[in-house]
Design a protein around this motif. Structure first.
Motif, mmCIF file in Angstrom:
data_model
loop_
_atom_site.group_PDB
_atom_site.id
_atom_site.type_symbol
_atom_site.label_atom_id
_atom_site.label_comp_id
_atom_site.label_asym_id
_atom_site.label_seq_id
_atom_site.Cartn_x
_atom_site.Cartn_y
_atom_site.Cartn_z
ATOM 1 N N THR A 269 0.841 -1.186 0.000
ATOM 2 C CA THR A 269 0.000 0.000 0.000
ATOM 3 C C THR A 269 0.877 1.237 0.000
ATOM 4 O O THR A 269 1.832 1.317 0.753
ATOM 5 N N SER A 270 0.570 2.188 -0.838
ATOM 6 C CA SER A 270 1.371 3.395 -0.907
ATOM 7 C C SER A 270 0.844 4.424 0.084
ATOM 8 O O SER A 270 -0.325 4.720 0.107
ATOM 9 N N GLY B 167 -0.708 5.614 2.674
ATOM 10 C CA GLY B 167 -2.009 6.015 3.179
ATOM 11 C C GLY B 167 -3.050 6.343 2.122
ATOM 12 O O GLY B 167 -4.155 6.715 2.467
ATOM 13 N N SER B 168 -2.723 6.259 0.839
ATOM 14 C CA SER B 168 -3.691 6.623 -0.193
ATOM 15 C C SER B 168 -4.765 5.550 -0.369
ATOM 16 O O SER B 168 -5.813 5.817 -0.926
ATOM 17 N N GLY B 169 -4.467 4.337 0.082
ATOM 18 C CA GLY B 169 -5.398 3.238 -0.103
ATOM 19 C C GLY B 169 -5.217 2.536 -1.432
ATOM 20 O O GLY B 169 -5.786 1.488 -1.668
ATOM 21 N N VAL B 170 -4.425 3.112 -2.320
ATOM 22 C CA VAL B 170 -4.119 2.481 -3.604
ATOM 23 C C VAL B 170 -2.983 1.502 -3.380
ATOM 24 O O VAL B 170 -2.034 1.794 -2.668
ATOM 25 N N ARG B 171 -3.106 0.297 -3.969
ATOM 26 C CA ARG B 171 -2.072 -0.703 -3.738
ATOM 27 C C ARG B 171 -1.828 -1.519 -4.993
ATOM 28 O O ARG B 171 -2.708 -1.683 -5.822
ATOM 29 N N LYS C 126 -4.927 -1.539 -7.490
ATOM 30 C CA LYS C 126 -6.298 -1.502 -6.976
ATOM 31 C C LYS C 126 -6.517 -0.242 -6.149
ATOM 32 O O LYS C 126 -5.595 0.250 -5.497
ATOM 33 N N ASP C 127 -7.757 0.241 -6.154
ATOM 34 C CA ASP C 127 -8.080 1.374 -5.293
ATOM 35 C C ASP C 127 -8.457 0.857 -3.908
ATOM 36 O O ASP C 127 -8.431 -0.356 -3.649
ATOM 37 N N ARG C 128 -8.813 1.758 -3.021
ATOM 38 C CA ARG C 128 -9.100 1.368 -1.630
ATOM 39 C C ARG C 128 -10.267 0.389 -1.510
ATOM 40 O O ARG C 128 -10.358 -0.349 -0.543
ATOM 41 N N ASP C 129 -11.160 0.380 -2.507
ATOM 42 C CA ASP C 129 -12.302 -0.542 -2.481
ATOM 43 C C ASP C 129 -12.025 -1.849 -3.209
ATOM 44 O O ASP C 129 -12.904 -2.697 -3.319
ATOM 45 N N GLY C 130 -10.814 -1.991 -3.737
ATOM 46 C CA GLY C 130 -10.447 -3.214 -4.435
ATOM 47 C C GLY C 130 -10.734 -3.211 -5.921
ATOM 48 O O GLY C 130 -10.500 -4.203 -6.604
#
Length: 102
Positions: free
Chosen positions: A40-41, A43-47, A63-67
């Motif tokens: 995960t980068s 704290g952005s929630g993007v991984r 992926k974004d924070r919601d997958g």
């Protein structure tokens, strides 16, 4: 080009209608692939999720924070390390890349 033959049970029209997102979802949800590492980068929630496909190639999915899938690798890499290096190169170039209309 006709890709059907007698006894072929492949639904070619369904396959041709799949979007890139549909394909990425099918890959990551397939029982024959598995998530190896998610980073995960800041704290952005993007991984980025690294996984190995059944053919032995390594891939990544952003992926974004919601997958939801934001991007997938179009190239298979020979190793997990090569995949991580490709992500690092991509991340550095995203900040400096030009935006051009198609």
């Amino acid at each position: 080009m006709d890709t059907t033959n007698d006894g072929d049970r492949t639904d070619w029209s369904r396959l041709r209608a799949l979007s890139e997102a549909d394909i990425a979802t099918a890959i990551t949800e397939d029982d024959d692939t598995f998530e190896v590492e998610a980073s995960t980068s800041s704290g952005s929630g993007v991984r980025y999720v690294l996984y190995r496909s059944v053919d032995g190639g390594w891939h990544w999915v952003l992926k974004d924070r919601d997958g939801a899938h934001l991007a997938i690798s179009a190239t298979a890499f020979a190793s997990k390390e090569a995949t991580a290096r490709a992500i690092d190169a991509l991340r550095s170039q995203l900040l400096t890349g030009d935006v051009k209309a198609a």
